[in-house]
Design a protein around this motif. Structure first.
Motif, PDB file in Angstrom:
ATOM      1  N   TYR A 172     100.588 131.610  19.363  1.00  0.00           N
ATOM      2  CA  TYR A 172     101.466 131.243  18.251  1.00  0.00           C
ATOM      3  C   TYR A 172     102.812 131.950  18.349  1.00  0.00           C
ATOM      4  O   TYR A 172     103.867 131.349  18.101  1.00  0.00           O
ATOM      5  CB  TYR A 172     100.787 131.549  16.914  1.00  0.00           C
ATOM      6  N   GLN A 173     102.795 133.218  18.704  1.00  0.00           N
ATOM      7  CA  GLN A 173     104.055 133.938  18.878  1.00  0.00           C
ATOM      8  C   GLN A 173     104.882 133.304  19.992  1.00  0.00           C
ATOM      9  O   GLN A 173     106.105 133.145  19.852  1.00  0.00           O
ATOM     10  CB  GLN A 173     103.773 135.406  19.195  1.00  0.00           C
ATOM     11  N   ALA A 174     104.232 132.965  21.093  1.00  0.00           N
ATOM     12  CA  ALA A 174     104.951 132.354  22.215  1.00  0.00           C
ATOM     13  C   ALA A 174     105.622 131.052  21.788  1.00  0.00           C
ATOM     14  O   ALA A 174     106.761 130.756  22.182  1.00  0.00           O
ATOM     15  CB  ALA A 174     103.991 132.109  23.381  1.00  0.00           C
ATOM     16  N   LEU A 177     108.474 131.955  18.890  1.00  0.00           N
ATOM     17  CA  LEU A 177     109.601 132.789  19.318  1.00  0.00           C
ATOM     18  C   LEU A 177     110.325 132.221  20.537  1.00  0.00           C
ATOM     19  O   LEU A 177     111.306 132.791  21.001  1.00  0.00           O
ATOM     20  CB  LEU A 177     109.127 134.215  19.618  1.00  0.00           C
ATOM     21  N   ALA A 178     109.851 131.084  21.025  1.00  0.00           N
ATOM     22  CA  ALA A 178     110.445 130.507  22.234  1.00  0.00           C
ATOM     23  C   ALA A 178     111.896 130.096  22.025  1.00  0.00           C
ATOM     24  O   ALA A 178     112.690 130.099  22.982  1.00  0.00           O
ATOM     25  CB  ALA A 178     109.624 129.303  22.693  1.00  0.00           C
ATOM     26  N   ALA A 179     112.279 129.769  20.804  1.00  0.00           N
ATOM     27  CA  ALA A 179     113.666 129.372  20.555  1.00  0.00           C
ATOM     28  C   ALA A 179     114.634 130.508  20.886  1.00  0.00           C
ATOM     29  O   ALA A 179     115.801 130.256  21.205  1.00  0.00           O
ATOM     30  CB  ALA A 179     113.833 128.948  19.097  1.00  0.00           C
ATOM     31  N   ARG A 180     114.160 131.740  20.832  1.00  0.00           N
ATOM     32  CA  ARG A 180     114.980 132.887  21.208  1.00  0.00           C
ATOM     33  C   ARG A 180     114.746 133.304  22.658  1.00  0.00           C
ATOM     34  O   ARG A 180     115.274 134.322  23.096  1.00  0.00           O
ATOM     35  CB  ARG A 180     114.681 134.071  20.280  1.00  0.00           C
ATOM     36  N   GLY A 181     113.953 132.534  23.382  1.00  0.00           N
ATOM     37  CA  GLY A 181     113.680 132.872  24.770  1.00  0.00           C
ATOM     38  C   GLY A 181     112.698 134.011  24.943  1.00  0.00           C
ATOM     39  O   GLY A 181     112.546 134.549  26.047  1.00  0.00           O
TER      40      GLY A 181
END
Length: 254
Positions: A172-174, A177-181
């Motif tokens: 879920y974190q991946a 938070l992917a929008a911030r790389g």
């Protein structure tokens, strides 16, 4: 992807065992280190000295990951620590701090269960949340799980359940938070010869032989094995890996 010449990584529970070896492995890869400890200030200072001997900068801060109410104050302490390193952000976070409990499913108490929740699930969940403003874009987060989330050994139902939850949390974190790389992965050690759990794998020859017998590579793991695996997942070349569970067990119970 831009990686600073000397990334800064925070490792919880970095004063001993796997955390200390992760800190040293990352320092060899050029990371400056901020590590946390709960009580072992002397051991933390010894690790700092080893990191500094490798030519890297290092600081140690006290933190009880089981007490989420202390996270806001810790974040402010960390801001000051980063300033001493002439930085404003972390490039890596390893949620490593932990403690074991050994009890059968039938005998596990609510107190034991609640302690595992606080240390292994609530702690990484809310500490990472609190640190989001200090995590640089394209930072790496590594959550430490356990081989016990895949294979089952009686006596670890509560501990392993928390680690299974951490593996779901990592995905879920991946995603979120992917929008911030920011890349988020899970590293799951197998049986390791450290002082964890009273040092049973390290000190009990019969248990050590059993672990070796069910491990493809024919031995119990050492802390250095996990330090190297963590460092590999934090390197720039591993940037296309996110949301994954990587087991470092030498092929235990294949």
């Amino acid at each position: 992807m831009t990686i600073p010449s000397h990334p800064i990584t925070l490792i919880t529970g970095g004063s001993r065992g796997l955390g200390a070896q992760m800190a040293l492995s990352l320092a060899r890869d050029g990371h400056d280190i901020v590590l946390t400890y709960r009580e072992a200030a002397g051991a933390a200072q010894a690790v700092l000295a080893q990191i500094q001997a490798l030519g890297r900068r290092a600081l140690a801060l006290p933190l009880d990951v089981a007490d989420a109410s202390g996270f806001p104050a810790f974040v402010e302490q960390l801001r000051g620590a980063l300033a001493r390193l002439s930085a404003t952000h972390l490039n890596g976070l390893i949620n490593n701090a932990g403690a074991g409990t050994h009890a059968s499913f039938a005998e596990t108490t609510p107190t034991q269960f609640d302690a595992m929740v606080a240390i292994h699930l609530k702690g990484p969940f809310f500490l990472t949340q609190a640190l989001l403003p200090l995590l640089a874009d394209e930072a790496r987060v590594l959550n430490i799980s356990s081989g016990l989330a895949r294979f089952s050994i009686p006596g670890y139902a509560a501990y392993a359940s928390m680690k299974g939850a951490v593996e779901v949390l990592s995905r879920y974190q991946a995603k979120e938070l992917a929008a911030r790389g920011i890349r988020v992965n899970t590293l799951a050690p197998g049986a390791i010869a450290t002082d964890f759990g009273g040092g049973a794998v390290r000190d009990n020859a019969e248990l050590n032989r059993f672990v070796a017998s069910v491990t493809a590579l024919g031995r119990a793991g050492e802390a250095e094995d996990i330090g190297g695996a963590a460092a590999a997942l934090m390197r720039p070349g591993a940037g296309w890996i996110t949301g994954q569970r990587v087991e470092a067990s030498g092929g235990m119970f294949l």
